[in-house]
Design a protein around this motif. Sequence first.
Motif, PDB file in Angstrom:
ATOM      1  N   LYS A  41       0.804  -1.223   0.000  1.00 45.22           N
ATOM      2  CA  LYS A  41       0.000   0.000   0.000  1.00 45.22           C
ATOM      3  C   LYS A  41       0.837   1.273   0.000  1.00 45.22           C
ATOM      4  N   PHE A  42       2.133   1.145   0.271  1.00 37.87           N
ATOM      5  CA  PHE A  42       2.973   2.343   0.338  1.00 37.87           C
ATOM      6  C   PHE A  42       4.255   2.199  -0.491  1.00 37.87           C
ATOM      7  N   ALA A  43       5.136   1.252  -0.120  1.00 42.12           N
ATOM      8  CA  ALA A  43       6.454   1.201  -0.744  1.00 42.12           C
ATOM      9  C   ALA A  43       6.390   0.840  -2.231  1.00 42.12           C
ATOM     10  N   ILE A  44       5.656  -0.223  -2.576  1.00 40.21           N
ATOM     11  CA  ILE A  44       5.597  -0.624  -3.988  1.00 40.21           C
ATOM     12  C   ILE A  44       4.807   0.379  -4.826  1.00 40.21           C
ATOM     13  N   PRO A  45       3.673   0.934  -4.348  1.00 44.47           N
ATOM     14  CA  PRO A  45       3.057   2.026  -5.116  1.00 44.47           C
ATOM     15  C   PRO A  45       4.012   3.190  -5.370  1.00 44.47           C
ATOM     16  N   CYS A  46       4.860   3.516  -4.379  1.00 41.85           N
ATOM     17  CA  CYS A  46       5.859   4.577  -4.590  1.00 41.85           C
ATOM     18  C   CYS A  46       6.888   4.145  -5.636  1.00 41.85           C
ATOM     19  N   LEU A  47       7.286   2.873  -5.592  1.00 45.57           N
ATOM     20  CA  LEU A  47       8.203   2.346  -6.603  1.00 45.57           C
ATOM     21  C   LEU A  47       7.609   2.474  -8.004  1.00 45.57           C
ATOM     22  N   ALA A  51       8.832   4.973 -11.033  1.00 44.83           N
ATOM     23  CA  ALA A  51       9.254   4.325 -12.273  1.00 44.83           C
ATOM     24  C   ALA A  51       8.464   4.846 -13.473  1.00 44.83           C
ATOM     25  N   ILE A  52       7.139   4.931 -13.344  1.00 38.87           N
ATOM     26  CA  ILE A  52       6.306   5.405 -14.447  1.00 38.87           C
ATOM     27  C   ILE A  52       6.553   6.892 -14.700  1.00 38.87           C
ATOM     28  N   ALA A  53       6.730   7.665 -13.633  1.00 44.88           N
ATOM     29  CA  ALA A  53       6.966   9.103 -13.785  1.00 44.88           C
ATOM     30  C   ALA A  53       8.244   9.382 -14.568  1.00 44.88           C
ATOM     31  N   ARG A  54       9.231   8.475 -14.461  1.00 45.41           N
ATOM     32  CA  ARG A  54      10.530   8.702 -15.105  1.00 45.41           C
ATOM     33  C   ARG A  54      10.694   7.940 -16.413  1.00 45.41           C
ATOM     34  N   LEU A  55       9.721   7.118 -16.781  1.00 43.60           N
ATOM     35  CA  LEU A  55       9.829   6.311 -18.004  1.00 43.60           C
ATOM     36  C   LEU A  55       9.761   7.168 -19.252  1.00 43.60           C
ATOM     37  N   ASP A  56      10.474   6.726 -20.278  1.00 37.04           N
ATOM     38  CA  ASP A  56      10.277   7.266 -21.615  1.00 37.04           C
ATOM     39  C   ASP A  56       9.096   6.498 -22.206  1.00 37.04           C
ATOM     40  N   MET A 167     -10.787  -1.950  -9.264  1.00 37.44           N
ATOM     41  CA  MET A 167      -9.495  -1.589  -9.822  1.00 37.44           C
ATOM     42  C   MET A 167      -8.926  -0.337  -9.173  1.00 37.44           C
ATOM     43  N   PHE A 168      -9.749   0.713  -9.049  1.00 36.40           N
ATOM     44  CA  PHE A 168      -9.217   1.993  -8.618  1.00 36.40           C
ATOM     45  C   PHE A 168      -9.257   2.194  -7.100  1.00 36.40           C
ATOM     46  N   SER A 169      -9.570   1.123  -6.362  1.00 38.12           N
ATOM     47  CA  SER A 169      -9.343   1.142  -4.921  1.00 38.12           C
ATOM     48  C   SER A 169      -8.036   0.429  -4.587  1.00 38.12           C
ATOM     49  N   ASN A 170      -7.321   0.003  -5.627  1.00 42.34           N
ATOM     50  CA  ASN A 170      -6.054  -0.709  -5.479  1.00 42.34           C
ATOM     51  C   ASN A 170      -4.912   0.308  -5.438  1.00 42.34           C
ATOM     52  N   ALA A 171      -4.094   0.249  -4.378  1.00 44.02           N
ATOM     53  CA  ALA A 171      -3.022   1.240  -4.208  1.00 44.02           C
ATOM     54  C   ALA A 171      -1.999   1.185  -5.335  1.00 44.02           C
ATOM     55  N   LEU A 172      -1.754  -0.020  -5.874  1.00 42.67           N
ATOM     56  CA  LEU A 172      -0.791  -0.136  -6.972  1.00 42.67           C
ATOM     57  C   LEU A 172      -1.269   0.640  -8.193  1.00 42.67           C
ATOM     58  N   ILE A 173      -2.553   0.520  -8.502  1.00 41.01           N
ATOM     59  CA  ILE A 173      -3.102   1.217  -9.662  1.00 41.01           C
ATOM     60  C   ILE A 173      -3.092   2.729  -9.434  1.00 41.01           C
ATOM     61  N   ILE A 174      -3.358   3.151  -8.197  1.00 45.06           N
ATOM     62  CA  ILE A 174      -3.316   4.580  -7.889  1.00 45.06           C
ATOM     63  C   ILE A 174      -1.897   5.121  -8.097  1.00 45.06           C
ATOM     64  N   GLY A 175      -0.893   4.372  -7.627  1.00 46.19           N
ATOM     65  CA  GLY A 175       0.496   4.782  -7.818  1.00 46.19           C
ATOM     66  C   GLY A 175       0.862   4.891  -9.287  1.00 46.19           C
ATOM     67  N   ILE A 176       0.410   3.902 -10.079  1.00 45.46           N
ATOM     68  CA  ILE A 176       0.678   3.914 -11.523  1.00 45.46           C
ATOM     69  C   ILE A 176      -0.006   5.107 -12.176  1.00 45.46           C
ATOM     70  N   ALA A 177      -1.272   5.356 -11.826  1.00 46.24           N
ATOM     71  CA  ALA A 177      -2.027   6.456 -12.432  1.00 46.24           C
ATOM     72  C   ALA A 177      -1.372   7.802 -12.124  1.00 46.24           C
ATOM     73  N   LEU A 178      -0.930   7.997 -10.868  1.00 43.50           N
ATOM     74  CA  LEU A 178      -0.261   9.249 -10.510  1.00 43.50           C
ATOM     75  C   LEU A 178       1.065   9.400 -11.257  1.00 43.50           C
ATOM     76  N   PHE A 187       5.153  17.589 -14.614  1.00 43.45           N
ATOM     77  CA  PHE A 187       5.152  18.245 -13.298  1.00 43.45           C
ATOM     78  C   PHE A 187       6.403  17.841 -12.525  1.00 43.45           C
ATOM     79  N   PRO A 188       7.206  18.798 -12.073  1.00 41.23           N
ATOM     80  CA  PRO A 188       8.464  18.449 -11.378  1.00 41.23           C
ATOM     81  C   PRO A 188       8.202  17.970  -9.951  1.00 41.23           C
ATOM     82  N   ILE A 189       8.906  16.916  -9.559  1.00 42.83           N
ATOM     83  CA  ILE A 189       8.818  16.428  -8.177  1.00 42.83           C
ATOM     84  C   ILE A 189       9.868  17.156  -7.353  1.00 42.83           C
ATOM     85  N   PRO A 190       9.477  17.853  -6.277  1.00 44.28           N
ATOM     86  CA  PRO A 190      10.462  18.565  -5.445  1.00 44.28           C
ATOM     87  C   PRO A 190      11.574  17.631  -4.975  1.00 44.28           C
TER      88      PRO A 190
END
Length: 309
Positions: A41-47, A51-56, A167-178, A187-190
């Motif tokens: 619910k926290f570490a892997i969604p952040c991973l 990863a998606i935020a930085r992907l080409d 689907m959208f109550s799943n933390a992994l999907i929320i992390g991917i969507a963000l 959008f730059p991440i501080p």
Amino acid sequence: MQALLEVILPVFVVTGFGYFAVWRGWFSDAGVDGLMNFTQKFAIPCLLFTAIARLDLGQSFDWRLLASFYAGALAGFLLGLFGARHLFGRSWEDAVAIGFCCLFSNTVLLGLPLTERAYGTEAMNTTFAIIAMHSPFCYGIGITAMEITRARGTAGVSLVGKVLKAMFSNALIIGIALGFIVNLTGFPIPGVLNDGLDLLVRAALPAALFGLGGVLVRYRPEGDLRVILFVCAIALVVHPMITRGLVAAFALPVEVVRASVLTAAMAPGINTYIFANMYGAARRVAASGVLIGTALSILTVWVWLALLP
């Protein structure tokens, strides 16, 4: 032998530590639940977010890659569904749950660390592209099939709401969507937040592997052995075979071939038991399939690493 010693066994040693610690009572069930809550619910969604935020996206999201992987996954679901129904005489509800076991591979907890150890961090971009679609695709198919089966083909418009809610109550999907939002908007991440996310990300996979071992203690193999071996054969052999054939037909780069086939060769994920338990169908098959499939994958992944270019 080198691949077994240097790539596969270190990953499963961490999982084995978790299994042994819980089995011996050195780490409590409540501790495992807390650890898995932290990772899933926290570490892997952040991973996944970072990863998606930085992907080409233009380079990583190749439709041929996704078609190759998910054609194999869908074929596994259909083989599991109709095999369970017509070969083993299970109810349609059980058959859908067994099909889901063949569909939902452990792309995150096993796929990511094995890909990284086998082919390096660059190869993980292919795995991240697959993972970005994995939960929406698999849950979309599984929930839709189960709801239609339970409604005996007369499911109404509420079906769409159930699928989307699950689907959208799943933390992994929320992390991917963000992650997609940040990537597409630029959008730059501080810097401070970025450094904090990186700390969480470093803890994600080792903690998840240890927790996976602790969870597997609960899944004791019992009964339904023929069905369980049928599930394992589809997940560990048929899915990667289909993916291997398609990526070769599309003439994808060798680094994409390696990562996609290795990810397709993963054992059924814990979510297969969660799905079976949610509907009260084929729970013993799902639980034992996770445990036995994970154990067998030590050997089958070794074989796939030897066969891949």
